[in-house]
Write an enzyme that holds these catalytic residues in place. Sequence first.
Site, PDB file in Angstrom:
ATOM      1  CB  CYS A 267      88.653  41.148  65.836  1.00  0.00           C
ATOM      2  SG  CYS A 267      88.669  40.041  67.262  1.00  0.00           S
ATOM      3  CG  ASN A 309      91.515  39.457  72.317  1.00  0.00           C
ATOM      4  OD1 ASN A 309      91.462  38.315  72.779  1.00  0.00           O
ATOM      5  ND2 ASN A 309      90.713  40.425  72.732  1.00  0.00           N
ATOM      6  N   GLY A 311      89.654  33.705  69.703  1.00  0.00           N
ATOM      7  CA  GLY A 311      89.601  32.279  70.011  1.00  0.00           C
ATOM      8  C   GLY A 311      88.932  31.471  68.925  1.00  0.00           C
ATOM      9  CG  HIS A 351      92.752  43.707  67.609  1.00  0.00           C
ATOM     10  ND1 HIS A 351      91.556  44.346  67.904  1.00  0.00           N
ATOM     11  CD2 HIS A 351      92.554  42.402  67.903  1.00  0.00           C
ATOM     12  CE1 HIS A 351      90.692  43.466  68.383  1.00  0.00           C
ATOM     13  NE2 HIS A 351      91.272  42.277  68.382  1.00  0.00           N
ATOM     14  CD  GLU A 353      92.418  47.689  67.110  1.00  0.00           C
ATOM     15  OE1 GLU A 353      92.149  46.971  68.086  1.00  0.00           O
ATOM     16  OE2 GLU A 353      92.467  47.249  65.942  1.00  0.00           O
TER      17      GLU A 353
END
Length: 379
Positions: A267, A309, A311, A351, A353
């Site tokens: 990320c 997740n 932007g 992600h 995980e």
Amino acid sequence: MNFTPALLALEDGSLFHGISIGAPGQTVGEVVFNTAMTGYQEILTDPSYARQIVTLTYPHIGNTGVNPEDEESAGVHAAGLVIRDLPPLVSSWRSRESLPDYLTRFGVVAIANIDTRRLTRILREKGAQNGCIMAGEIDEQAALAAARGFPGLKGMDLAKEVSTAEIYDWTEGTWQLGSGHAPAPASSPYKVVAYDFGVKRNILRMLVDRGCQVTVVPAQTPAAQVLAMQPDGVFLSNGPGDPEPCDYAISAIREIVDTGIPTYGICLGHQLLGLASGARTVKMKFGHHGANHPVQDLDSKRVMISSQNHGFAVDENTLPGNVKATHRSLFDGTLQGIARTDRPAFSFQGHPEASPGPHDVAPLFDRFIELMKPQGVRK
């Protein structure tokens, strides 16, 4: 039952009237939408959502209550919550608290009973919007002014705000039905230093499961201090905000990678590795937030479903010659993974995980372990 009125105002002038399901007051942030059907507690406690008001597109939220085991950090980081419908009953043997009580306890302003489909279409077509949720005394003009006064996430360094202030060791493994969170394995041969830019607990748990002694350090920890710990590998965590202002992290990562220590980023950590390697990042129109994003491994051509997740994204057109693209989104073609060709360093935008989401990309943790083995690149 009497409900407190609430209002969501967007910077474009859109107004949504509903009811309050959290704390009274006002909150501002960047309004985004998340398409995950489950995992609302993990989403709320993910530090990557700092300064963001999260709209959950699934219509029924709160069915299973909340419990301490599903938290991804010590508290709620989302600036606010927007949902369609709050069920009147909670049904789960693991529940310890209702969602409204949980939101109120953490001071989170939240709104329900609005048309989240209309809101999502606005965000999809116009891009992520700055917004304001007001609960209690409603003033439409004040809410609009607050939304328009929010500066936005571009140029905002939030990693140092959500990071730990102290170095600590993490020894808890992943959760199993009937036994809870597993203890660390008896044998933990790999010493890993994890940079906390807003780390999720399940990332640390998956490292522990694979035999890692995990030491978590603050976001602004200098490279020299990390290298003095003599780690077998360095992990770069997820986190909120714009990666470009994080000069302290970019310079530290560049120095660490140049030593040849295996490095793995997720990320925000992926974006920071890209910047440290000479690439650039860009702000996305409305980002990726959900648990059903298809990503293709460019080497094997295998398609995996991932949790996302973010932007911001690494601009594939700016990758230098010693960085190759490894994964790409099948939704919009954005870059999802990179690897250095001259150093044992790689990263993934989504992600692996999960928490919440699928585990298709979890083998990337195993790749990190392989790099740290004696027969790996560094040794």
